[in-house]
Structure formats: C-alpha cells, structure tokens
Design an enzyme around this catalytic site. Sequence first.
Site, PDB file in Angstrom:
ATOM      1  N   ARG A  53       0.574  -1.203  -0.079  1.00  0.00           N
ATOM      2  CA  ARG A  53      -0.316   0.158   0.310  1.00  0.00           C
ATOM      3  C   ARG A  53       0.808   0.896   0.004  1.00  0.00           C
ATOM      4  O   ARG A  53       0.623   2.373  -0.972  1.00  0.00           O
ATOM      5  CB  ARG A  53      -0.934   0.271   1.300  1.00  0.00           C
ATOM      6  CG  ARG A  53      -2.126  -0.074   1.421  1.00  0.00           C
ATOM      7  CD  ARG A  53      -2.557  -0.867   2.930  1.00  0.00           C
ATOM      8  NE  ARG A  53      -1.582  -1.950   3.461  1.00  0.00           N
ATOM      9  CZ  ARG A  53      -1.387  -3.038   2.853  1.00  0.00           C
ATOM     10  NH1 ARG A  53      -1.846  -4.006   2.458  1.00  0.00           N
ATOM     11  NH2 ARG A  53      -0.138  -3.996   3.961  1.00  0.00           N
ATOM     12  N   THR A  54       1.882   0.937   0.571  1.00  0.00           N
ATOM     13  CA  THR A  54       2.729   2.483   1.426  1.00  0.00           C
ATOM     14  C   THR A  54       3.443   2.808  -0.439  1.00  0.00           C
ATOM     15  O   THR A  54       3.054   4.399  -1.017  1.00  0.00           O
ATOM     16  CB  THR A  54       3.302   2.323   2.288  1.00  0.00           C
ATOM     17  OG1 THR A  54       3.103   1.492   2.946  1.00  0.00           O
ATOM     18  CG2 THR A  54       3.902   3.456   2.759  1.00  0.00           C
ATOM     19  N   LYS A  82      25.843  -5.855  -1.335  1.00  0.00           N
ATOM     20  CA  LYS A  82      26.645  -5.892  -1.429  1.00  0.00           C
ATOM     21  C   LYS A  82      27.503  -4.866   0.021  1.00  0.00           C
ATOM     22  O   LYS A  82      28.407  -5.252   0.245  1.00  0.00           O
ATOM     23  CB  LYS A  82      27.962  -4.386  -2.701  1.00  0.00           C
ATOM     24  CG  LYS A  82      27.390  -5.544  -3.717  1.00  0.00           C
ATOM     25  CD  LYS A  82      27.370  -4.262  -5.523  1.00  0.00           C
ATOM     26  CE  LYS A  82      26.978  -5.637  -5.934  1.00  0.00           C
ATOM     27  NZ  LYS A  82      26.856  -4.139  -7.188  1.00  0.00           N
ATOM     28  N   ARG A 103      11.662   3.523   3.478  1.00  0.00           N
ATOM     29  CA  ARG A 103      10.952   2.124   4.215  1.00  0.00           C
ATOM     30  C   ARG A 103      12.437   1.524   4.974  1.00  0.00           C
ATOM     31  O   ARG A 103      13.138   1.671   4.271  1.00  0.00           O
ATOM     32  CB  ARG A 103       9.971   1.755   4.070  1.00  0.00           C
ATOM     33  CG  ARG A 103       9.717   0.994   4.699  1.00  0.00           C
ATOM     34  CD  ARG A 103       8.518  -0.141   4.806  1.00  0.00           C
ATOM     35  NE  ARG A 103       7.647   0.729   4.990  1.00  0.00           N
ATOM     36  CZ  ARG A 103       6.116  -0.177   5.318  1.00  0.00           C
ATOM     37  NH1 ARG A 103       5.718  -0.978   4.486  1.00  0.00           N
ATOM     38  NH2 ARG A 103       5.456   1.012   5.318  1.00  0.00           N
ATOM     39  N   HIS A 131       5.246   6.167  11.322  1.00  0.00           N
ATOM     40  CA  HIS A 131       4.598   5.841  10.066  1.00  0.00           C
ATOM     41  C   HIS A 131       4.281   7.402   9.709  1.00  0.00           C
ATOM     42  O   HIS A 131       2.242   6.436  10.167  1.00  0.00           O
ATOM     43  CB  HIS A 131       3.955   4.281   9.729  1.00  0.00           C
ATOM     44  CG  HIS A 131       3.697   4.458   8.554  1.00  0.00           C
ATOM     45  ND1 HIS A 131       4.319   5.358   7.442  1.00  0.00           N
ATOM     46  CD2 HIS A 131       2.884   2.756   8.221  1.00  0.00           C
ATOM     47  CE1 HIS A 131       3.446   4.327   6.568  1.00  0.00           C
ATOM     48  NE2 HIS A 131       3.159   2.921   6.845  1.00  0.00           N
TER      49      HIS A 131
END
Lengths: 312, 156
Positions: A53-54, A82, A103, A131
């Site tokens: 969703r985000t 890496k 995120r 959030h």
Amino acid sequence: MRQDHLISATQLSRADIEAVLDRAAEIDADPGAWEGRRRGEILGLCFFEPSTRTRMSFDTAMKRLGGQTIDMGSVESSSVKKGETLADTMRVVEGYADALVLRHPLEGSAKMATEFVDVPLVNAGDGAGQHPTQTLLDLYTMRENAGLDDVTVGIMGDLKYGRTVHSLASALTNFDIRQHFVSPESLQLPRSVRYDLHESGAQVREHTELGEVLPDLDVLYVTRIQRERFPDENEYLKVAGEYQIDTDDLEAAKDSLTVMHPLPRVDEIAPEVDETTHAKYFEQAHNGVPVRMALLDMLLENAQTDTTGGDE
Amino acid sequence: MSDTDRELRVSKIRNGTVIDHLAAGQALNVLALLGIDGSGGEGVSIGMNVPSDKLAKKDIVKVEDRELSQSEVDVLSVIAPEATINIIREYDVVDKKRIDRPDAVAGVLSCPNRNCITNAEEPVATRFAVLSDGLRCDYCGEIVREDEVAEHLDVT
C-alpha cells in the site's frame, strides 16, 4: 506546513496536520486540477522492507501530480546487498531525485538519513518506530467520518511494536480526543510513546478487554497482532483470539462507530464486518493517495521556496 | 579538609582533577564515561566505598595531569549529579566546577534499543537528549532511565 522532512508524527502541530488534510480534501474534490503540479519532478522510492500500500500509493500520488518516480527495487537486487551503508545509499540516490521516501527495518533510520540529504525525505516506516504518513491518512479518514474534536478513540492490537499506533497516538494529542488503548499486557505501549503522551497531558486509558470500552467509542482502530511476537504458538492463538471483532461484538457499539485498520489484516476483523456501515478501512487505504499527494506537494513546494537550501 | 586527611586513603595529587562525592559504585563508570583507562599514561587513583559524612559511603576519583573541561563535567551529571569536581594545580584547588545538566550527550552511551540505527554499521554517533530523569535517543526515541544509564556506557 513548514517542514523540510517528515520523520515523525511528533514533529507535527495541529496546524501542520490541518494544512495537509485541507489540501488533501481540495485534491479529493478535484483531482484533475492537480495533474500538472509536479511535472518534471522525480520522487525516489527507497524501500528496504516489503510494502504494498505505502509504496504503490506514493507512486500513484507522485504520478497524479504529474511527476515521475524511480524505485531502487528490492534490497536483494541493490547495492545494499554488497554491504553499502544506508547513509551512502541515500547520498547517492539524493542526486537522482527531488524528494525521497524511505522505509527501513531499523528505528531512527529516517532521522539519520536526513543528516545526509538535502532533498525532502519522508519516513514511510522505520522499524517499530514511526509511520507518519499513515497517520495523516488515518486522521483524514477520522476527520471525514467522526471528526477530530470531542471524540473517543480506541486503539487495539499490537501497541508495542505497531509503528502506525505510535504515530497515531502522538498525533491525536493535538486534538480534543480521549484515547483508550486495548491490548494484551505483553503488547502495551512502549515507554517512549507513554512518555510523550504523558508530557502532552493527553487523556489515556489502558485496557486488556475491548468490552470495557467499546460502547463509548466513536472510532475503533484495529491493528494486527503478529505471530512472531510470541515465543509459542498456543500463547499467540490464545491472545490473538481476544482481539478480533465480528458483527456480534459490534452490537455493543454505537451505530455511528467508525472501524479503521491500517491493513493488511489477517483475522482481526471478520470479513462480515466489511458489509456494515462501520467499516472504513478500505476507504482509509484509498485516502493514502490524496493525502500523500498533498504532503509531497507541500514538501516540494517548501524545498523550492527554501532559499537557504540547508538543513533545518 | 582536615578530618578527611586523617582517613585519607587516596594520596593527594599535584596537578589534575579530583572528582569527589560520587555515589558508591560509580567510580569506574565515571572513568568509563570520561574515556579514562590509563592508556594515556595519566596517573589515576580510585577510592571506593570511602566513608563520607554526606553520602555515608562514596567513591572518589583523582586523575593526574588532566583538567576536565566543562563539557566533560556536564556529561558526568548524567550518572553523578551530586559529584563535586575540583581542578588542582600545585596541590591547591584552583577551580571548583559546578555540574550543569547538559541538553544533550553525544557519543558516550550506546542506545539500548538493539534495533536502533545507531547500533548498525552506519557513520553516526549516538546522541541523547537529557530529560529530567533520564535520556532519550535522538534517533529512535528510546528512553533510558537515570538508573539504567551506567549499563549502557559505550566503553571500548
């Protein structure tokens, strides 16, 4: 709203929140009018954790503003694999985009990232931390359905690790809202959120049973209790069962009760609730687009008018 | 000072800093907090559980040939708000530093939240805001109560 980045709901005043929600409402009323607002600008999507969703709603929001997005893809296919530090990744990606969305699984990652970039950065979830854009769309949904003053809100589920809960609880202190927290004892609010609520003088009550407070609620915000929070499966099943709702439970609630959920849900809300007038969680998810459009537009606007160009 | 001379367990120093009236048990934490481990060659004397009128039992630390700066002294307030700090030159006290609580402390403590970005391999030092009764991580928001601070000293 006069912010360079959006990292935590704790940085938002009532005026900041209302400015974003008002602009989101304008966008909602006439989305076509905003199509060319961010033409030629690029939003960088940096998701170090899975998201549906985000990620998609940020992508849609930028495109509906006439801008474009670039996506670093999954962590497996990026240079993070890496061993590159987050700080280096953000410094590099900053050169490709006009604003960034991050995120990351670690708390404080977005805050740290702002120390390495000058373009606006939005925290789209940092571990069990914050959030804040979810909170803005939660507040937008709440305002549309129940209002934001003289309202009683119940927040239920995983209050300890749920970042949507942490952001929402702190943002709600800007309004005349009575907050009730319903959870098993092992998943009550963490010390840091409790401290902020106490400092703000918010009215806060904690419960282990929804029945104690359900009849008083105008809004019930349900969150998922995750299996991995419990050492043993039986313990999880016992606890999780007590924090699920169906239409029988809701008979004790006000007719006007708004039920919200940041989604994804597993079995906290029975599918039969979807058909009732209480259910607002899909509307809530859709609100992610106008709210994120409003926020991106404002942050990019601030960046353009910021002649000093430095950090706050 | 004459009565303490009678029971003096730690010799006087000529030049340096005396950190006195530490709560019993804090001496090693104070040295850790200040990054003093003897590797710099300075003379360090430590008294633990020394009888004290003020604290019943106290710890005392004397560091030779090193004068603590005000910012170092301020950091001490986090674990030793009652401490007194005297700067010594030629056996005389030339300056009594007052401990002021700083607004923030950087780099001396690790964040107890293992999931905090400051515990990852990133180029950031820890930074904590100082609250009335504890500290708060500037990055993840974790709160460390005053009585828990000593166990999170970032000692290498």
